[in-house]
Design a protein around this motif. Structure first.
Motif, short mmCIF file in Angstrom:
data_model
loop_
_atom_site.label_atom_id
_atom_site.label_comp_id
_atom_site.label_asym_id
_atom_site.label_seq_id
_atom_site.Cartn_x
_atom_site.Cartn_y
_atom_site.Cartn_z
N LEU A 17 -90.80 -79.44 -63.09
CA LEU A 17 -91.44 -78.38 -62.16
C LEU A 17 -90.70 -78.83 -60.76
O LEU A 17 -91.09 -80.16 -60.29
CB LEU A 17 -93.21 -78.71 -62.08
CG LEU A 17 -93.81 -78.29 -63.44
CD1 LEU A 17 -95.17 -78.38 -63.38
CD2 LEU A 17 -93.31 -76.76 -63.87
N VAL A 18 -90.39 -77.84 -60.01
CA VAL A 18 -89.87 -78.20 -58.76
C VAL A 18 -90.25 -77.22 -57.79
O VAL A 18 -90.74 -76.07 -57.98
CB VAL A 18 -88.23 -78.24 -58.70
CG1 VAL A 18 -87.73 -79.07 -59.71
CG2 VAL A 18 -87.55 -76.72 -59.03
N SER A 19 -90.30 -77.43 -56.41
CA SER A 19 -90.51 -76.55 -55.52
C SER A 19 -89.65 -76.04 -54.67
O SER A 19 -88.40 -76.72 -54.62
CB SER A 19 -91.64 -77.28 -54.36
OG SER A 19 -91.10 -78.49 -54.12
N PRO A 20 -89.54 -75.18 -54.18
CA PRO A 20 -87.97 -74.45 -53.15
C PRO A 20 -87.96 -75.44 -52.10
O PRO A 20 -89.08 -75.85 -51.43
CB PRO A 20 -88.54 -73.07 -53.03
CG PRO A 20 -90.05 -72.96 -52.63
CD PRO A 20 -90.48 -74.13 -53.93
N ARG A 21 -86.55 -75.88 -51.66
CA ARG A 21 -86.18 -76.52 -50.43
C ARG A 21 -86.49 -75.36 -49.44
O ARG A 21 -86.04 -74.44 -49.20
CB ARG A 21 -84.82 -77.03 -50.46
CG ARG A 21 -84.28 -77.61 -49.45
CD ARG A 21 -83.03 -77.94 -49.42
NE ARG A 21 -82.65 -78.74 -50.61
CZ ARG A 21 -81.49 -79.03 -51.16
NH1 ARG A 21 -80.36 -78.74 -50.39
NH2 ARG A 21 -81.45 -79.95 -51.87
N LEU A 22 -87.19 -76.06 -48.12
CA LEU A 22 -87.39 -75.08 -46.93
C LEU A 22 -86.49 -75.49 -46.09
O LEU A 22 -85.95 -76.54 -45.99
CB LEU A 22 -88.88 -75.73 -46.55
CG LEU A 22 -89.95 -75.35 -47.51
CD1 LEU A 22 -91.33 -75.65 -46.97
CD2 LEU A 22 -89.92 -73.98 -47.92
N VAL A 23 -86.30 -74.65 -45.08
CA VAL A 23 -85.14 -74.69 -44.04
C VAL A 23 -85.98 -75.37 -43.11
O VAL A 23 -86.77 -74.80 -42.47
CB VAL A 23 -84.64 -73.29 -43.61
CG1 VAL A 23 -83.70 -73.73 -42.56
CG2 VAL A 23 -84.13 -72.65 -44.77
N ASP A 24 -85.36 -76.45 -42.72
CA ASP A 24 -86.14 -77.45 -41.42
C ASP A 24 -85.36 -76.94 -40.23
O ASP A 24 -84.18 -77.20 -39.97
CB ASP A 24 -86.02 -78.66 -41.97
CG ASP A 24 -86.73 -79.55 -41.00
OD1 ASP A 24 -87.28 -79.21 -39.84
OD2 ASP A 24 -87.14 -80.96 -41.34
N ARG A 25 -86.38 -76.32 -39.18
CA ARG A 25 -85.93 -76.44 -37.96
C ARG A 25 -85.08 -77.41 -37.10
O ARG A 25 -84.25 -77.45 -36.57
CB ARG A 25 -86.91 -75.71 -37.05
CG ARG A 25 -86.46 -75.15 -35.57
CD ARG A 25 -87.66 -74.92 -34.81
NE ARG A 25 -88.58 -73.77 -35.15
CZ ARG A 25 -88.24 -72.57 -34.82
NH1 ARG A 25 -87.20 -72.24 -34.08
NH2 ARG A 25 -89.01 -71.58 -35.22
N GLN A 26 -85.82 -78.44 -37.28
CA GLN A 26 -85.32 -79.82 -36.65
C GLN A 26 -84.08 -80.36 -37.38
O GLN A 26 -83.13 -80.83 -36.51
CB GLN A 26 -86.63 -80.93 -36.64
CG GLN A 26 -87.65 -80.43 -35.93
CD GLN A 26 -88.52 -81.77 -35.99
OE1 GLN A 26 -88.40 -82.78 -36.58
NE2 GLN A 26 -89.90 -81.44 -35.28
N GLN A 27 -83.84 -80.35 -38.62
CA GLN A 27 -82.56 -80.72 -39.13
C GLN A 27 -81.42 -79.83 -39.12
O GLN A 27 -80.23 -79.98 -39.02
CB GLN A 27 -82.90 -81.08 -40.50
CG GLN A 27 -83.95 -82.29 -40.80
CD GLN A 27 -84.02 -82.74 -42.25
OE1 GLN A 27 -83.25 -81.90 -43.02
NE2 GLN A 27 -84.96 -83.79 -42.49
N ASP A 28 -81.67 -78.35 -39.13
CA ASP A 28 -80.73 -77.52 -39.04
C ASP A 28 -81.22 -76.12 -38.40
O ASP A 28 -81.70 -75.25 -38.81
CB ASP A 28 -80.35 -76.99 -40.71
CG ASP A 28 -79.00 -76.22 -40.66
OD1 ASP A 28 -78.58 -75.92 -39.65
OD2 ASP A 28 -78.78 -75.68 -41.95
#
Length: 551
Positions: A389-400
């Motif tokens: 079971l996996v969760s979707p990867r979120l877009v990080d404002r600080q990293q990208d």
């Protein structure tokens, strides 16, 4: 080039021949051979002309830009058309329709959102656009365009090679065109023939039932319908040709066929004099020509004119019953018939095709519910208990930050967390099960989403997924009120200073009731878990729902 020749001598003359040049046994001859000139075709390799194609990325200028040429823009060619021109040798020039791409920085250009894309279209003369080299970067969801040292767009060449460009090439198979012409001619002939035969047969029936006069009127109406079809075919025959305008004018005569029919009936009645059926009924000839046409004659004429529809209907019925299953799906009008045929096609493909279609979908366990149900804690424990079971990867404002701002500007985030740092996209959900860091054992993965009701509303029609919905709730509204009050007393929820506690509670309860109504009426939740305090039991029920996703 150097060559040698040898002569043999007698042994007795060996000593004397050593000093004589005339009797030398070896003679050397030198000959100069000039080098062959290099062919121009071999010295210079001809390069292929660069011609435009739909989908090319090009540089063009904003006509309202600040500098002499305008602002540099990048666009994608969506259509190419030719127009007549006296300035060019071939008598035409080319106009391209362009869809502007958004400059996201560092040489990346992305497509605008669908809402903004319509306002970002432009048309330019092909000689004023420059082809550029670009590669699509999936991670950035944008095209990478090389830049010069001064930050300008680097183009392949200033213009396309237009001297030998004849325009967009459309490959036409002449055999197919010829066969289509034969098919069309046969269809037109059969349509006219069937309409005439049906009209003749109908007039015989009317003659037997109503008499020869009505039979003749019915036959006249049927012939008028044949004329209507003939003039309509004139427009179809000339469509797209130089005679299209003439064909349209001639085909408009078909609208006069019903009028000619009624005028003929009226003149026939007037020619009968005292035997005029209208005169016989009211004792007057009427003030208008059409007053001489009785209702019965009008009805028979209209039925005769509509005769051409009868063979069409018969053909549809015949084709419907030619189906192997004989379900008559072709008889249903519009989208209903199309839907029935699609359903029948899916049944005919067998269970294997259905299974393949399901395998192509991304399995998603959607866990949703109202506020204060402990849903997030259950989801976190579920993810920790099963590596599949996996969760979707979120877009990080600080990293990208660049990607985050671009997606935010284009409205592609399904949800942004309250802190404004993390954003969820559709692509993150679809690609989560394929992420390499989760594929250690090579087993299938299921994407788990902890969704509030607002996010669940957006995901209920998410394409490319197989949703398995789990609704987490409580037994009664009073339990929601109690948990809400506990959160307030614990300081986890702050009441606005300008609002009383009672009104704040009522507003929150109203929100919860609205969320519960969505859960009951949406139809996407196959499992319901009541988190009434037994966390272990709720977690086991959630695990059972997750296992269902792997089936």
């Amino acid at each position: 080039r150097i060559s040698s020749t040898s002569t043999s001598t007698s042994p007795s003359h060996t000593s004397s021949s050593s000093s004589s040049s005339s009797k030398t046994s070896w003679q050397l001859h030198a000959e100069y051979v000039p080098q062959e000139p290099e062919s121009p075709t071999t010295a210079i390799k001809k390069t292929k002309s660069l011609h435009p194609q739909v989908g090319d990325l090009v540089r063009y200028y904003d006509l309202d830009g600040g500098d002499q040429k305008g602002q540099e823009l990048v666009g994608k060619i969506s259509y190419i058309t030719s127009v007549l021109s006296k300035d060019n040798d071939n008598g035409k020039e080319f106009i391209v329709d362009l869809t502007q791409l958004e400059d996201t920085g560092d040489g990346y250009y992305a497509e605008f959102s669908s809402q903004k894309r319509m306002g970002k279209k432009a048309s330019r003369n092909l000689k004023f656009v420059s082809p550029i080299i670009a590669s699509y970067v999936r991670a950035e969801q944008a095209f990478k365009v090389p830049l010069t040292t001064d930050g300008q767009l680097q183009v392949r060449q200033e213009t396309y090679d237009l001297n030998d460009y004849e325009g967009p090439i459309f490959k036409i198979n002449p055999d197919v065109v010829a066969q289509d012409g034969i098919t069309y001619a046969t269809l037109k002939f059969n349509l006219l023939k069937n309409a005439a035969i049906t009209g003749l047969a109908g007039s015989v029936v009317v003659n037997i039932i109503k008499g020869p006069e009505d039979g003749a009127i019915y036959l006249a109406g049927a012939m008028a319908s044949v004329g209507y079809l003939f003039f309509l075919s004139v427009k179809t025959d000339t469509l797209g040709s130089n005679d299209a305008k003439l064909g349209t004018g001639v085909s408009n005569l078909r609208f006069l066929m019903p009028i000619f029919l009624l005028v003929g009936v009226a003149l026939y009645n007037q020619s009968k004099g005292d035997l005029n059926p209208v005169l016989g009924m009211n004792g007057s000839s009427g003030s208008d020509t059409f007053d001489t046409v009785t209702a019965e004659q009008f009805g028979v004429a209209v039925l005769g004119f509509l005769t051409y529809r009868v063979p069409l209907l018969i053909g549809q019925v015949r084709d419907a019953f030619k189906d192997e299953d004989g379900d008559g799906a072709a008889l249903l009008p519009g989208s209903a018939g199309v839907a029935m045929q699609l359903m029948k096609g899916e049944e005919g493909n067998g269970e294997s095709d259905s299974a393949m279609a399901l395998e192509a979908l991304t399995p998603v366990l959607l866990v949703s519910g109202p506020q204060f149900t402990g849903r997030t804690e259950l989801v976190q424990k579920l993810l920790q208990s099963n590596d599949r079971l996996v969760s979707p990867r979120l877009v990080d404002r600080q990293q990208d930050g660049i990607t985050f701002e671009r997606l935010e500007e284009r409205g592609e985030f399904l949800q942004v967390d309250p802190s404004g740092r993390y954003g969820l996209t559709k692509e993150a959900i679809l690609e989560a099960s394929d992420a390499t860091e989760f594929d250690n054992d090579g087993s299938d993965k299921v994407v788990v989403i902890d969704a509030d009701v607002g996010l669940a509303r957006q995901l209920q029609n998410l394409s490319g997924t197989r949703l398995v919905g789990v609704w987490v709730g409580l037994n009664t509204v009073s339990e929601f009120e109690q948990r809400l009050e506990d959160e307030i007393n614990a300081g986890k929820i702050a009441i606005p200073q300008d609002e009383a506690k009672e009104s704040f509670l009522r507003a929150k309860v109203k929100e919860i009731v609205t969320e519960i109504e969505f859960g009951l009426g949406s139809g996407i939740f196959e499992f319901t878990i009541l988190n009434n305090g037994s966390e272990e039991k709720c977690l086991e029920e959630l695990k059972e729902a997750a296992e269902y996703c792997f089936k």
